[in-house]
Design a protein around this motif. Structure first.
Motif, short mmCIF file in Angstrom:
data_model
loop_
_atom_site.label_atom_id
_atom_site.label_comp_id
_atom_site.label_asym_id
_atom_site.label_seq_id
_atom_site.Cartn_x
_atom_site.Cartn_y
_atom_site.Cartn_z
N ASN A 8 89.30 -47.25 14.23
CA ASN A 8 88.95 -46.09 13.50
C ASN A 8 88.92 -44.70 14.61
O ASN A 8 89.13 -43.78 14.23
CB ASN A 8 87.49 -46.05 13.04
CG ASN A 8 87.40 -47.32 12.22
OD1 ASN A 8 88.21 -47.73 11.60
ND2 ASN A 8 86.11 -48.04 12.18
N SER A 9 88.57 -45.08 15.59
CA SER A 9 88.65 -44.01 16.81
C SER A 9 89.86 -43.56 17.34
O SER A 9 89.83 -42.76 18.10
CB SER A 9 87.53 -44.16 17.89
OG SER A 9 87.89 -45.53 18.41
N ASP A 10 91.06 -44.50 17.08
CA ASP A 10 92.26 -44.15 17.47
C ASP A 10 93.24 -43.60 16.73
O ASP A 10 94.49 -43.53 16.75
CB ASP A 10 92.92 -45.34 17.97
CG ASP A 10 92.24 -45.97 19.19
OD1 ASP A 10 91.77 -45.13 20.10
OD2 ASP A 10 92.33 -47.19 19.74
N HIS A 36 92.83 -49.91 10.20
CA HIS A 36 91.67 -51.04 9.98
C HIS A 36 90.72 -50.49 9.06
O HIS A 36 90.41 -50.90 8.07
CB HIS A 36 91.04 -50.85 11.29
CG HIS A 36 89.60 -52.02 11.06
ND1 HIS A 36 90.03 -53.39 10.87
CD2 HIS A 36 88.54 -51.93 11.50
CE1 HIS A 36 88.79 -54.10 10.61
NE2 HIS A 36 87.86 -52.97 11.10
N PHE A 37 90.38 -49.23 8.79
CA PHE A 37 89.64 -48.61 8.04
C PHE A 37 90.18 -47.15 7.59
O PHE A 37 90.68 -46.36 8.52
CB PHE A 37 88.18 -48.41 8.54
CG PHE A 37 87.19 -49.51 8.11
CD1 PHE A 37 86.67 -49.61 6.87
CD2 PHE A 37 86.98 -50.31 9.13
CE1 PHE A 37 85.70 -50.36 6.26
CE2 PHE A 37 85.99 -51.60 8.65
CZ PHE A 37 85.42 -51.63 7.34
N PRO A 38 90.06 -46.73 6.26
CA PRO A 38 90.38 -45.48 6.01
C PRO A 38 89.52 -44.16 6.49
O PRO A 38 89.15 -43.35 5.56
CB PRO A 38 90.52 -45.36 4.47
CG PRO A 38 89.51 -46.27 4.21
CD PRO A 38 89.52 -47.51 5.23
N VAL A 39 89.27 -44.23 7.59
CA VAL A 39 88.52 -43.17 8.46
C VAL A 39 88.84 -42.98 9.74
O VAL A 39 88.91 -43.84 10.74
CB VAL A 39 86.87 -43.54 8.15
CG1 VAL A 39 86.51 -44.83 8.91
CG2 VAL A 39 85.83 -42.20 8.63
N ALA A 40 88.75 -41.69 10.18
CA ALA A 40 89.05 -41.56 11.60
C ALA A 40 87.55 -41.09 12.25
O ALA A 40 87.06 -39.99 11.70
CB ALA A 40 89.78 -40.37 11.58
N THR A 41 87.13 -41.75 13.36
CA THR A 41 85.91 -41.35 13.87
C THR A 41 86.57 -40.76 15.32
O THR A 41 87.40 -40.70 15.86
CB THR A 41 84.99 -42.65 14.08
OG1 THR A 41 85.94 -43.53 14.82
CG2 THR A 41 84.94 -43.09 12.58
N LYS A 42 85.20 -40.42 15.89
CA LYS A 42 85.26 -39.46 16.92
C LYS A 42 86.03 -40.29 18.04
O LYS A 42 85.69 -41.79 18.27
CB LYS A 42 83.77 -39.22 17.55
CG LYS A 42 83.94 -38.70 19.04
CD LYS A 42 82.44 -38.33 19.53
CE LYS A 42 82.20 -37.55 20.89
NZ LYS A 42 81.04 -37.43 21.18
N HIS A 43 86.98 -40.04 18.95
CA HIS A 43 87.73 -40.87 20.03
C HIS A 43 86.78 -41.30 20.86
O HIS A 43 86.05 -40.43 21.50
CB HIS A 43 88.86 -40.15 20.62
CG HIS A 43 89.75 -40.92 21.55
ND1 HIS A 43 90.31 -42.03 20.57
CD2 HIS A 43 90.30 -40.57 22.73
CE1 HIS A 43 91.05 -42.47 21.87
NE2 HIS A 43 91.24 -41.97 22.69
#
Length: 238
Positions: A8-10, A36-43
């Motif tokens: 998610n963080s990538d 992996h998941f339909p969400v982008a999180t803080k790198h």
């Protein structure tokens, strides 16, 4: 076959993340690479799988990166020869539909939680209709692992599966896996025990009747066992 997933963080670092995975696996390319998941999180750094949360324990979502941008970066991996096929994971019907609309390369796979207690028939039918294979990453309902992590109930303890196991002289897990195969999904059960791994392969020497398939269909509780909100402080499926 080698497949890996974009953490998610990538989402803003797809190329670097893929190369990092290839280096760790000592491979020149991946057969399949999934979001992996339909969400982008803080790198948090390429190659890490930690989840950035704020002071209140809520997942820090990066609102500057769209799923469309991530997908086009995934497509670039195919053109560069780093991935032969690309896919998605944990996408619902609407997100899958959107991906099909903006994709130049259609996702080969949608990897989702699906098992007798969480059958998701509409999503499975939608994916199959549009040529997207469905992989069940939790085909046994999580069993002991999800019970421990999420406090969930295992479908393997259900009397229906136990009854069918006695009828076919198989285990409840083998019945669940056979059901998943006969509904034309790919099942990828996970176990660290050799005897369980062997058991999971022994599902090709019998076939469930149409009546027994319908019996399992009646088990659906729309019950998700894998719930990351327990760790992330926000329900991505809400």
């Amino acid at each position: 076959m080698a497949f890996f997933q974009l953490w998610n963080s990538d989402h803003g670092h797809v190329l670097e993340a893929c190369k990092d995975s290839l280096k760790k696996l000592q491979l020149d390319y991946l057969d399949l690479y999934l979001v992996h998941f339909p969400v982008a999180t803080k790198h948090t750094g390429v190659g890490t799988t930690s989840s950035a949360v704020d002071d209140e324990g809520v997942l820090e979502i990066d609102t500057t990166i769209s799923l469309e941008a991530t997908w086009h970066d995934m497509e670039d991996l195919v053109s560069k020869g780093l991935a032969r096929s690309i896919g998605i994971s944990n996408y619902d019907i609407f997100l899958t539909r959107d991906c099909l609309a903006y994709s130049k390369i259609k996702p080969a796979v949608n990897q989702i939680e699906t098992h007798p207690y969480f059958q998701r028939e509409s999503l499975v039918k939608f994916c199959k209709k549009h040529g997207v294979s469905v992989t069940a990453h939790t085909p046994l309902g999580g069993s002991a692992a999800n019970t421990e992590w999420f406090g969930s109930v295992s479908c393997l303890d259900d009397d229906v599966l136990k009854g069918l196991a006695a009828k076919y002289k198989k285990t409840p897990a083998q019945i669940a896996l056979r059901w998943g195969i006969q509904r034309d999904t790919v099942v990828i059960p996970k176990s660290s025990k050799v005897e369980r791994l062997k058991e999971n392969f022994e599902v090709s020497d019998f076939e469930l009747t149409k009546e027994d398939m319908e019996l399992i269909k009646g088990m659906d509780r729309k019950y998700r066992t894998n719930q990351p909100a327990n760790f992330w402080g926000v329900d991505l499926y809400a």
